[in-house]
Write a protein that holds these residues in place. Structure first.
Motif, short mmCIF file in Angstrom:
data_model
loop_
_atom_site.label_atom_id
_atom_site.label_comp_id
_atom_site.label_asym_id
_atom_site.label_seq_id
_atom_site.Cartn_x
_atom_site.Cartn_y
_atom_site.Cartn_z
N GLN A 218 -9.44 8.12 -3.94
CA GLN A 218 -10.91 8.20 -3.87
C GLN A 218 -11.48 9.12 -4.95
O GLN A 218 -12.53 9.76 -4.76
CB GLN A 218 -11.36 8.70 -2.48
CG GLN A 218 -10.83 7.87 -1.32
CD GLN A 218 -11.27 6.41 -1.38
OE1 GLN A 218 -12.47 6.14 -1.52
NE2 GLN A 218 -10.34 5.49 -1.28
N THR B 69 0.83 -1.20 0.00
CA THR B 69 0.00 0.00 0.00
C THR B 69 0.86 1.25 0.00
O THR B 69 0.58 2.21 -0.72
CB THR B 69 -0.93 0.00 1.23
OG1 THR B 69 -1.75 -1.17 1.19
CG2 THR B 69 -1.82 1.23 1.24
N ARG C 143 -8.06 1.84 -11.30
CA ARG C 143 -8.46 1.22 -10.03
C ARG C 143 -7.53 1.62 -8.89
O ARG C 143 -7.98 1.91 -7.79
CB ARG C 143 -8.47 -0.31 -10.19
CG ARG C 143 -9.62 -0.83 -11.04
CD ARG C 143 -9.51 -2.33 -11.24
NE ARG C 143 -10.61 -2.85 -12.05
CZ ARG C 143 -10.64 -4.07 -12.56
NH1 ARG C 143 -9.63 -4.90 -12.35
NH2 ARG C 143 -11.68 -4.47 -13.28
N LEU C 144 -6.23 1.61 -9.18
CA LEU C 144 -5.25 1.97 -8.15
C LEU C 144 -5.43 3.42 -7.72
O LEU C 144 -5.45 3.72 -6.52
CB LEU C 144 -3.83 1.76 -8.71
CG LEU C 144 -2.67 2.22 -7.81
CD1 LEU C 144 -2.68 1.45 -6.50
CD2 LEU C 144 -1.34 2.03 -8.53
N HIS D 194 2.31 1.64 -3.43
CA HIS D 194 1.30 2.15 -4.37
C HIS D 194 1.03 3.63 -4.11
O HIS D 194 0.86 4.41 -5.05
CB HIS D 194 -0.01 1.37 -4.22
CG HIS D 194 0.08 -0.03 -4.73
ND1 HIS D 194 0.82 -0.38 -5.84
CD2 HIS D 194 -0.51 -1.19 -4.29
CE1 HIS D 194 0.69 -1.67 -6.06
NE2 HIS D 194 -0.09 -2.19 -5.14
N ARG D 195 0.98 4.00 -2.84
CA ARG D 195 0.72 5.41 -2.50
C ARG D 195 1.84 6.30 -3.03
O ARG D 195 1.59 7.39 -3.56
CB ARG D 195 0.58 5.55 -0.97
CG ARG D 195 0.12 6.94 -0.54
CD ARG D 195 -0.20 6.97 0.93
NE ARG D 195 -1.46 6.30 1.22
CZ ARG D 195 -1.58 5.22 1.96
NH1 ARG D 195 -0.52 4.66 2.50
NH2 ARG D 195 -2.77 4.68 2.19
N LYS E 246 -8.51 3.82 -5.63
CA LYS E 246 -8.35 3.23 -4.30
C LYS E 246 -7.57 4.15 -3.37
O LYS E 246 -7.92 4.32 -2.20
CB LYS E 246 -7.62 1.88 -4.42
CG LYS E 246 -7.43 1.17 -3.09
CD LYS E 246 -6.73 -0.16 -3.29
CE LYS E 246 -6.52 -0.87 -1.95
NZ LYS E 246 -5.82 -2.17 -2.11
N ILE E 247 -6.51 4.76 -3.88
CA ILE E 247 -5.65 5.61 -3.04
C ILE E 247 -6.24 7.01 -2.86
O ILE E 247 -6.24 7.57 -1.76
CB ILE E 247 -4.23 5.73 -3.65
CG1 ILE E 247 -3.58 4.34 -3.76
CG2 ILE E 247 -3.36 6.66 -2.81
CD1 ILE E 247 -3.32 3.64 -2.47
#
Length: 249
Positions: free
Chosen positions: A187, A140, A180-181, A143-144, A184-185
């Motif tokens: 919003q 996470t 999607r990524l 990815h962030r 997810k991070i």
């Protein structure tokens, strides 16, 4: 993918008990194996340095250095190491000290195979869960960090001909995966984020009446005036001209 096999160090000064413990662990069929054995605390400490086992099963009463001191010494250098204490002494003080050292379990001799299995199983599941949580956290965080790079790229290149496809290609994602990524991070949809950046800069430029609306559209990545006007109105409820009139009265 092959399951991780946990490495165990067994420390027991009575050779017969030591051999029986090792045999019992081998018979359990758990994803764990004994990589080293020691009959005293000092030797165990050296074997810990050599093999770096994830689990230590140790007796309390040991020559040279007792089990509790061994646990303390190992924890100072390898805090992730887990311990199961075995003892023939159901003395409360020993149990209390073991609890203070946060050992995973405290088993009385003679150690029953069923209890050993339950204790090791619980410990292995706990460590696996912690590993999975850490891996997920690291993923996470990674990815962030990647999304922050993408946001920075958008902020620096919003005026160019970029879109989800070109951004995804640049950063090694498929458009679907990137969308999607990012969602997810952050919003928020990545296309909407790009649009928001462009509209915000357009609003700033519209304060300057000397710049044509058409030119402003070009400056923020919308070379087609009609498309720029449509996107701007969708975001603000006004055309670029109407917005300029409302702020430049």
């Amino acid at each position: 993918m092959m399951a991780h096999c946990f490495q165990i160090l067994v420390v027991e000064d009575e050779q017969l008990i030591l051999k029986n413990l090792v045999k019992k662990i081998d018979r359990l069929g758990l994803p764990a194996r004994v990589v080293a054995q020691a009959a005293d605390g000092v030797s165990a400490l050296a074997l810990q340095e050599q093999y770096l086992p994830e689990i230590i099963i140790t007796d309390i009463r040991l020559p040279g250095m007792d089990g509790l001191e061994l646990i303390y010494q190992v924890q100072q250098k390898y805090p992730a190491t887990k311990f199961i204490v075995i003892s023939g002494y159901s003395d409360f003080e020993y149990a209390k000290r073991a609890i203070q050292l946060q050992v995973s379990d405290y088993l009385l001799k003679p150690v029953k195979e069923e209890e050993l299995c339950k204790s090791l199983s619980r410990l292995i599941l706990s460590v696996q869960s912690a590993h999975n949580d850490l891996e997920l956290e690291l993923q996470t965080e990674g990815h962030r960090a990647k999304v922050e790079l993408i946001k920075s790229y958008i902020q620096q290149n919003y005026a160019k001909d970029i879109n989800v496809n070109t951004i995804a290609q640049r950063f090694g994602y498929t458009p679907t995966h990137l969308s999607r990524l990012f969602m997810k991070i952050e919003q928020v949809n990545i296309s909407k984020y790009l649009s928001q950046i462009r509209i915000n800069y357009a609003k700033q430029l519209l304060h300057d009446k000397t710049i044509l609306v058409k030119r402003i559209g070009e400056k923020v990545g919308y070379p087609d005036p009609y498309h720029f006007s449509k996107i701007f109105k969708s975001a603000t409820g006004m055309t670029p001209g109407e917005y300029r009139d409302s702020i430049c009265k």
